[in-house]
Design a protein around this motif. Sequence first.
Motif, PDB file in Angstrom:
ATOM      1  N   MET A   1       3.719  -3.220 -12.205  1.00  0.00           N
ATOM      2  CA  MET A   1       3.803  -4.271 -11.196  1.00  0.00           C
ATOM      3  C   MET A   1       5.233  -4.384 -10.663  1.00  0.00           C
ATOM      4  O   MET A   1       5.461  -4.418  -9.447  1.00  0.00           O
ATOM      5  CB  MET A   1       3.361  -5.613 -11.778  1.00  0.00           C
ATOM      6  N   HIS A   2       6.210  -4.415 -11.571  1.00  0.00           N
ATOM      7  CA  HIS A   2       7.607  -4.509 -11.143  1.00  0.00           C
ATOM      8  C   HIS A   2       8.017  -3.288 -10.325  1.00  0.00           C
ATOM      9  O   HIS A   2       8.708  -3.422  -9.311  1.00  0.00           O
ATOM     10  CB  HIS A   2       8.515  -4.631 -12.366  1.00  0.00           C
ATOM     11  N   LEU A   3       7.620  -2.109 -10.755  1.00  0.00           N
ATOM     12  CA  LEU A   3       8.052  -0.898 -10.074  1.00  0.00           C
ATOM     13  C   LEU A   3       7.450  -0.796  -8.670  1.00  0.00           C
ATOM     14  O   LEU A   3       8.139  -0.398  -7.723  1.00  0.00           O
ATOM     15  CB  LEU A   3       7.678   0.342 -10.895  1.00  0.00           C
ATOM     16  N   ILE A   4       6.186  -1.162  -8.517  1.00  0.00           N
ATOM     17  CA  ILE A   4       5.557  -1.087  -7.191  1.00  0.00           C
ATOM     18  C   ILE A   4       6.199  -2.093  -6.246  1.00  0.00           C
ATOM     19  O   ILE A   4       6.498  -1.777  -5.088  1.00  0.00           O
ATOM     20  CB  ILE A   4       4.037  -1.323  -7.310  1.00  0.00           C
TER      21      ILE A   4
ATOM     22  N   LEU B   1       0.837  -1.198   0.000  1.00  0.00           N
ATOM     23  CA  LEU B   1       0.000   0.000   0.000  1.00  0.00           C
ATOM     24  C   LEU B   1       0.874   1.250   0.000  1.00  0.00           C
ATOM     25  O   LEU B   1       0.639   2.186  -0.771  1.00  0.00           O
ATOM     26  CB  LEU B   1      -0.931  -0.015   1.218  1.00  0.00           C
ATOM     27  N   SER B   2       1.898   1.274   0.832  1.00  0.00           N
ATOM     28  CA  SER B   2       2.817   2.416   0.856  1.00  0.00           C
ATOM     29  C   SER B   2       3.579   2.541  -0.453  1.00  0.00           C
ATOM     30  O   SER B   2       3.884   3.652  -0.905  1.00  0.00           O
ATOM     31  CB  SER B   2       3.804   2.267   2.018  1.00  0.00           C
ATOM     32  N   ALA B   3       3.877   1.405  -1.088  1.00  0.00           N
ATOM     33  CA  ALA B   3       4.671   1.416  -2.325  1.00  0.00           C
ATOM     34  C   ALA B   3       3.896   1.915  -3.531  1.00  0.00           C
ATOM     35  O   ALA B   3       4.491   2.133  -4.597  1.00  0.00           O
ATOM     36  CB  ALA B   3       5.209   0.013  -2.605  1.00  0.00           C
ATOM     37  N   LEU B   4       2.582   2.102  -3.397  1.00  0.00           N
ATOM     38  CA  LEU B   4       1.811   2.665  -4.513  1.00  0.00           C
ATOM     39  C   LEU B   4       2.271   4.083  -4.825  1.00  0.00           C
ATOM     40  O   LEU B   4       2.011   4.592  -5.918  1.00  0.00           O
ATOM     41  CB  LEU B   4       0.312   2.655  -4.195  1.00  0.00           C
TER      42      LEU B   4
ATOM     43  N   LEU C   1      22.295  -6.224 -15.614  1.00  0.00           N
ATOM     44  CA  LEU C   1      20.955  -6.776 -15.429  1.00  0.00           C
ATOM     45  C   LEU C   1      19.948  -5.649 -15.518  1.00  0.00           C
ATOM     46  O   LEU C   1      20.260  -4.475 -15.293  1.00  0.00           O
ATOM     47  CB  LEU C   1      20.831  -7.497 -14.087  1.00  0.00           C
ATOM     48  N   TRP C   2      18.702  -6.018 -15.862  1.00  0.00           N
ATOM     49  CA  TRP C   2      17.615  -5.037 -15.959  1.00  0.00           C
ATOM     50  C   TRP C   2      17.017  -4.816 -14.574  1.00  0.00           C
ATOM     51  O   TRP C   2      16.582  -5.757 -13.926  1.00  0.00           O
ATOM     52  CB  TRP C   2      16.527  -5.524 -16.912  1.00  0.00           C
ATOM     53  N   VAL C   3      17.013  -3.563 -14.118  1.00  0.00           N
ATOM     54  CA  VAL C   3      16.432  -3.226 -12.826  1.00  0.00           C
ATOM     55  C   VAL C   3      15.345  -2.170 -13.025  1.00  0.00           C
ATOM     56  O   VAL C   3      15.248  -1.537 -14.079  1.00  0.00           O
ATOM     57  CB  VAL C   3      17.489  -2.700 -11.834  1.00  0.00           C
ATOM     58  N   THR C   4      14.547  -1.974 -11.982  1.00  0.00           N
ATOM     59  CA  THR C   4      13.445  -1.017 -12.047  1.00  0.00           C
ATOM     60  C   THR C   4      13.895   0.359 -11.552  1.00  0.00           C
ATOM     61  O   THR C   4      14.964   0.523 -10.973  1.00  0.00           O
ATOM     62  CB  THR C   4      12.282  -1.492 -11.180  1.00  0.00           C
ATOM     63  N   GLU C   5      13.023   1.309 -11.755  1.00  0.00           N
ATOM     64  CA  GLU C   5      13.299   2.691 -11.340  1.00  0.00           C
ATOM     65  C   GLU C   5      13.607   2.810  -9.848  1.00  0.00           C
ATOM     66  O   GLU C   5      14.586   3.483  -9.476  1.00  0.00           O
ATOM     67  CB  GLU C   5      12.107   3.582 -11.710  1.00  0.00           C
TER      68      GLU C   5
END
Length: 538
Positions: free
Chosen positions: A465-468, A320-323, A374-378
Amino acid sequence: MTGHGFDAIDSLLSSVTEQAALPGPGVRRELRERGHLSRAQVAKALGVSPSTVSGWESGRDPSGEVRTRYAYLLDGLAAKFTPQAPAVEDDEDQADTDPSPEDASTEAAPEDDERADDVDVLAVPEPCVLCGNPASHRIDGFAQHLDPTDCRTAPAAPVPAAAPAEPATDADVVTAASRTAVVPTSAPPVPARAARTSRPVSRPTAQQKPRGRAFQEESGPGDLIVQAVQAALSEHGGDVEEATAALVKRAIPDAMALLDETRKGGRYDVVAHPALPKILHKQTSKGADQVWEARPKWTRRALPEGAHEVVALDMNAAYLSALKTHLPIGQLEHSTGFDFDRRRAGVHLITPPVWEHEDVLPNPIGNRDEPGPLWVTEPTLRLLLRLSGPKHRLCGPPEIHESYTSGSTEGLLEKFRTTLTEARAQALAEGDEVTLEYVKAMYSKFVSTLGESNYNREIYRQDWMHLIRSQAFANLWMKAWKAHESGLHVVRAMGTDELHVIGDWHQVFPEGRGVTEVKVKDAYTVGTEPGDQTGEGK
């Protein structure tokens, strides 16, 4: 002869019916918003999904019987809001009512294509929803300054009484290229929108909600949660377990309806199924894509001498906080090189820096055995850049090779998040476990079904989904860092919400069930005996 001749042709012609006429996409959206209807409400009445309605308002057209029903709805809304023009008695009167070429050019000259959809010139200035100063234009139905600098420099001045407008938020994704301008060219200008019936025309200053957070009407999105819980309890005769099970089962469609409701008044349409790069598609039917989420699964190698009590802390409502994270607004675009732009977000191919603090803190990219890019998210990239900066100096900067990004905002899901957060807090205050479990199912299943899921066909955003998820992992890492800096010994960091520490954690984290609080999940003792050095409990 059967099947041939004029009779067969007549039969064929009789089966062909003319499709109902529909207004342009921009007009469809304007009519819905003027009626204060959400896409979820329209979708339910027509028997389609909210994302389908969004598609109709972005340029796609329905067909068949649903087109006829949609046209009937739009005609009904147009009849409610279109003013009756006075009868024209002679050419002189007609000349007075037609806008002059100069006026017409003013109406039809929005600053850019993104705003061309819903820009109206106001006969009487209204308060800008962003700064409160008088604004002469309405964008997407809300009074705003066309030039952002006007919001900072325009002097505050009294304006004629008008209903406060709701703010245009960044809670939706732009598809401006698919919109159609709806600025009138020959008809008289549309008069300023009347005040909503749920609000008085004017309010005492003391009752106005403070600026700086989204304005919400008295009956806001949170009512959907209250009504759903009440209906479930009534349907199941007050049986808490059965009502909870029923609500959890319908959490995904209810979360999507709530998301649609919280986007009302937004300036942009959500792209529910954008084209995504190959790295975000599963490599096999049961496999994963190429994006690394940096999930921590770390245990401290060596503990301080002596016996110690370890407390396992549970971080409440991690997803919820990660939204609240930087989410891409448009379709991801490819770029190469280290050029990092904080106004954009997406996924990045990097070579991570060497991490030399494994003995006391987990690696920010999680447990990874394979060396190389490697591919990472923001969120992971931003965390690494933060830790490599002058404040922390814990590692070197990551090397960025290529990226898929788009313009971004942290506010995309903000109203959705705050609605769920407030409902959760209210449920805790009232001891309402039914609502609590329902809200938890809504935000957790929302995140888990954003990707390739058979349970959520409304929206497909593998990148979100990955970023959250990664934001939740990054949040946990920062809590581990806070504990370490405060003198606690971090023993374990697991997933998104589990942190094991030695020391007086009450001095660092508040205890409770709130979103910003933690609760004790477990406690165990470790010592210097063989087998205890890894932090395993007895």
